[in-house]
Design a protein around this motif. Structure first.
Motif, PDB file in Angstrom:
ATOM      1  N   LEU A  84       9.279  26.263  15.271  1.00 19.57           N
ATOM      2  CA  LEU A  84       9.128  24.823  15.524  1.00 19.57           C
ATOM      3  C   LEU A  84      10.304  24.029  14.964  1.00 19.57           C
ATOM      4  O   LEU A  84      10.747  23.053  15.584  1.00 19.57           O
ATOM      5  N   GLU A 142      13.094  24.246  17.290  1.00 22.25           N
ATOM      6  CA  GLU A 142      12.835  23.535  18.542  1.00 22.25           C
ATOM      7  C   GLU A 142      12.944  22.028  18.370  1.00 22.25           C
ATOM      8  O   GLU A 142      13.462  21.333  19.250  1.00 22.25           O
ATOM      9  N   TRP A 143      12.495  21.487  17.206  1.00 20.39           N
ATOM     10  CA  TRP A 143      12.432  20.040  17.014  1.00 20.39           C
ATOM     11  C   TRP A 143      13.504  19.505  16.084  1.00 20.39           C
ATOM     12  O   TRP A 143      13.402  18.351  15.647  1.00 20.39           O
ATOM     13  N   ASN A 200      17.413  18.627  19.443  1.00 13.87           N
ATOM     14  CA  ASN A 200      16.404  18.025  20.307  1.00 13.87           C
ATOM     15  C   ASN A 200      16.653  16.517  20.362  1.00 13.87           C
ATOM     16  O   ASN A 200      16.580  15.830  19.342  1.00 13.87           O
ATOM     17  N   ASP A 246      14.909  14.285  21.902  1.00 11.14           N
ATOM     18  CA  ASP A 246      13.693  13.507  22.122  1.00 11.14           C
ATOM     19  C   ASP A 246      13.595  12.404  21.058  1.00 11.14           C
ATOM     20  O   ASP A 246      13.882  12.649  19.882  1.00 11.14           O
ATOM     21  N   ALA A 270      11.697  13.367  17.980  1.00 12.30           N
ATOM     22  CA  ALA A 270      12.016  14.670  17.390  1.00 12.30           C
ATOM     23  C   ALA A 270      12.109  14.587  15.878  1.00 12.30           C
ATOM     24  O   ALA A 270      11.662  15.490  15.160  1.00 12.30           O
ATOM     25  N   LYS A 302       8.657  14.390  14.337  1.00  8.99           N
ATOM     26  CA  LYS A 302       8.006  15.693  14.497  1.00  8.99           C
ATOM     27  C   LYS A 302       8.587  16.708  13.518  1.00  8.99           C
ATOM     28  O   LYS A 302       7.843  17.504  12.907  1.00  8.99           O
ATOM     29  N   PHE A 303       9.905  16.667  13.335  1.00 11.36           N
ATOM     30  CA  PHE A 303      10.552  17.606  12.411  1.00 11.36           C
ATOM     31  C   PHE A 303      10.107  17.354  10.963  1.00 11.36           C
ATOM     32  O   PHE A 303       9.896  18.288  10.187  1.00 11.36           O
TER      33      PHE A 303
END
Length: 787
Positions: free
Chosen positions: A61, A64-65, A70, A72, A75, A78-79
């Motif tokens: 994860l 990905e984040w 990322n 987004d 992001a 989320k991270f």
């Protein structure tokens, strides 16, 4: 009776209504609890998941984040949630608290209702309600730390180089850290105070910058460390203001500022010629050198030499009277070629860093400095950037000794009288910089044994200059002064006066320490590091040293025991006769000679390739000598024989280099180690997500890694596809029969073996680029353990 029944009905209705209200509140509470931060849900793991599964989920994860990869908009948030979740679940104590209380908010293990109950029933204790309102998360973290936050690339590219000019004090912190909160007031006060003096301040959040924290060697929070000259030193005392100030002061070298009195001030100021530096005297009424002066001396140590005069000390009266010092006001004096009077003076009741920096930056060089290295030449004679920014250097090429003293004094007098910003006056000793002198004087006989003056302008950084040499040798006469002054006046209106051009080689570094002294300093630094590690490092850091120590002792005692048994067995054997002994020696010599001669001729295609295991991992990689590299082939049990044979043929021509070692790594045993390493090669060699459903199916056989254990980087060779090959698909490559012949003498040539061998196609070309140093390098913070 009817009234009684009506009362009972009313009571039942009231109880039913109360029960519905309680159930509604409970449902709303459950919904609120469901909306709370759940680390298991964030990482997508179950409550019974092992630490290995949690770690895999976090790495997947986080990759990905990560905000750098990322784009987004959410992001970053989320991270942060992923990092928080992993910090809770990777710590068994925090995980147990969450499992027990079901809350990962600010109170860490207590719900708001339990929080209020704790305050209500424990009002008499020291910990009141305000204790649970410390900023445990990033949203409520102290904003004073935000401007000091460090990231890995910023630390490596900017902070480490800047540590050669000033020391850094760095704090490693994290969320949910009670000790971090405890030291926060002291840290904030000391950081503001030391930053004003010139100390660099940094803060590393271990939750978000785990890579940098691991690189610094910080295994717990809070940790405080100092960084100077690229070297890290940990702080191990109580976090109070005096200890932190003393820690920063101890980071600085001890010989930055010399104590000056009436007895040694003349000798100190007279060293300007030997050191080729202006000398600074700091006058103050403090008995010890203030930290501000020490930090200033460290920042300017390459340009200036510093001395400190304690004006309240007996034995400084002559010095204070000589230069008319006001004993009540701090004073800084700069002395250059003349020690009888200062070249510049500044006085202030409150010496600030900015005032001192402005004063010293304008007086970093002598009036006619000697060019002792290339760096000094580039600073004094910069390359022209435009016609309005022309900088010309007037160079006196002279010799050493009293014979040339008169010419030098005349040149210095001329330099003092012409202090224009566009002109710099320097001199050089012909014997110490012969290439420089020969390029400008062309070995002309009229300058032999005499001094000469050259006006030059640097055109580029490659050494190209335009110059003009005075036609006659420089003797310092009035006529020479008039000629030089006239040329400089013409140069202001006619840049074409510098008609000659040449290319200069880099200057020799005359003041560089000898090899023996550099080796001694390096040895002392290493001993100091070992001593500090022995008494202050934790057991995780001490294990390699203890393992090495016990291994050495085991080998030593094992050798002694074996030797003792060997000697006792030899004494029991009877001595051979003289003839037998002579024949045995002759036979032994012949045999050894034949073996020696055969060993000098290596077998074709023979390469010594060892398996990289946890036993030899430290010696073959982690502690590999500087300049040595280990070329590692990745293979599996099914491809081991074929790939090793092809690998031996490809690298055979490079085995003559003693700095190259060849090994192979089993993909079946150490896949996770390889996956971790390949994460650092994402940009040049994209690797799929590590822990997807095809994790164990990805084929890395045929990969080759050149590992530099000392500098912590590796180069990557990826196998070529079979479609890239130029040969026909049905043909079998011609390999050495000694390596590829089966027991019955039939060569092994199957479609499967051919495609496996083709994976190492063009490996020899890759090895050539490796030795040339033209391959891309992927740096890592530290070598992971080979479990």
């Amino acid at each position: 009776m009817a009234l009684g029944r009506a009362g009972l009905a009313c009571a039942a209705a009231f109880l039913l209504l109360l029960l519905l209200l309680l159930l509604g509140r409970g449902a709303r509470g459950a919904q609120a609890a469901a909306g709370e931060f759940d680390p298991y849900r964030v990482l997508g793991v179950g409550r019974s998941s092992s630490q290995a599964e949690i770690k895999k989920a976090y790495k997947r994860l986080a990759r990905e984040w990560h905000p750098d990869k990322n784009k987004d908009p959410g992001a970053e948030d989320k991270f942060i949630q992923i990092s928080k979740a992993y910090e809770i679940l990777s710590n068994e104590e925090k995980r147990a608290n969450f499992d027990r209380y079901g809350d990962a908010g600010e109170s860490q293990g207590y719900s708001q209702h339990q929080h209020r109950q704790f305050h209500h029933f424990h009002e008499g204790f020291y910990f009141d309600e305000s204790f649970f309102h410390f900023p445990f998360n990033s949203e409520r973290r102290d904003t004073s730390d935000e401007k000091y936050l460090l990231h890995f690339s910023h630390y490596v590219n900017e902070i480490v180089p800047d540590s050669f000019k000033k020391p850094y004090l760095i704090k490693i912190t994290s969320d949910w850290c009670f000790s971090c909160i405890h030291i926060e007031p002291v840290w904030k006060e000391v950081a503001q105070e030391l930053e004003a003096l010139g100390v660099g301040i940094g803060v590393v959040h271990a939750g978000y910058e785990r890579r940098l924290a691991h690189h610094l060697g910080a295994h717990s929070t809070p940790s405080i460390l100092g960084l100077i000259n690229g070297k890290i030193t940990f702080f191990h005392n109580a976090v109070i203001r005096e200890n932190l100030r003393q820690f920063v002061e101890n980071l600085l070298p001890g010989n930055l500022v010399e104590k000056i009195t009436d007895k040694n001030y003349i000798g100190f100021l007279s060293n300007w010629k030997k050191e080729n530096k202006p000398h600074v005297l700091l006058f103050d009424h403090m008995p010890v050198v203030p930290l501000l002066y020490k930090l200033t001396a460290f920042a300017y140590r390459d340009y200036l030499s510093f001395g400190y005069v304690y004006v309240g000390l007996r034995g400084t009266e002559e010095l204070s009277s000589q230069y008319n010092i006001n004993v009540y006001t701090p004073t800084i004096m700069i002395f250059k070629e003349h020690i009888d009077k200062p070249a510049d003076v500044v006085q202030a009741r409150d010496m600030k860093k900015q005032l001192i920096d402005d004063f010293l930056s304008q007086n970093k060089f002598l009036m006619a400095a000697r060019l002792t290295n290339q760096r000094l030449f580039q600073e004094l004679c910069p390359v022209k950037k435009s016609h309005r920014q022309r900088k010309h250097c007037v160079v006196l090429l002279t010799g050493e000794g009293d014979k040339f003293a008169e010419a030098y004094e005349a040149f210095l007098t001329f330099a003092v009288a012409n202090t224009k910003d566009t002109l710099k006056f320097v001199h050089i000793y012909n014997e110490r910089q012969p290439e420089f002198a020969d390029a400008l004087l062309m070995d002309d006989e009229k300058y032999r044994g005499k001094s000469a003056v050259v006006i030059l302008e640097r055109r580029n950084n490659a050494g190209k200059i335009a110059y003009k040499t005075l036609e006659e040798a420089w003797q310092g006469s009035k006529e020479d002064n008039f000629i030089l002054l006239d040329l400089l006046d013409q140069l202001r209106t006619d840049p074409g006066l510098l008609s000659s051009e040449t290319v200069l080689a880099d200057l020799n570094d005359e003041l560089a320490p000898m090899f023996l002294i550099r080796w001694l300093y390096s040895t002392l630094d290493y001993i100091s590091d070992c001593w500090d590690s022995l008494f202050h490092s934790n057991w995780r850091e001490m294990m390699p040293l203890l393992s090495l120590l016990f291994s050495a002792l085991f080998i030593l005692f094992g050798t002694v025991i074996v030797q003792a048994f060997s000697d006792s067995s030899d004494t029991r054997d009877s001595a051979p006769s003289e003839k037998e002994e002579t024949a045995a020696k002759t036979e032994k010599n012949d045999t050894s000679f034949s073996k020696e001669s055969n060993s000098r001729i290596p077998k074709k295609g023979f390469v010594e390739v060892t398996e990289l295991t946890d036993i030899n991992y430290t010696s073959n990689l982690v502690r590999l000598r500087p300049g040595h590299m280990n070329v590692v082939l990745i293979l599996s049990n099914s491809t081991k024989t074929i790939l090793l044979q092809k690998f031996a043929l490809e690298v055979y021509t490079f085995t003559g280099s003693s700095s190259l070692h060849f090994s192979f790594l089993s993909l079946d045993k150490h896949r996770e180690w390889l996956e971790y390493l390949l994460e650092f090669a994402q940009d040049a060699a994209p690797i799929p997500n590590q822990y997807d459903k095809h994790f164990l199916e990805r084929d890395y056989t045929g990969y080759v890694l050149a590992l530099n254990g000392h500098k912590k980087y590796f180069c990557l060779f990826k196998p070529h596809r079979s479609g890239d090959e130029g040969g026909s698909p049905g043909s079998c490559e011609d390999y050495d029969s000694s390596l590829h012949t089966e027991a019955k003498g039939k060569p092994s040539c199957s479609p499967g073996s051919r495609s496996i061998k083709n994976k190492l196609h063009k490996l020899s070309f890759w090895m050539e680029r490796l030795l040339e140093g033209s391959l891309q390098r992927f740096y890592i913070p530290s070598w992971p353990a080979l479990d």
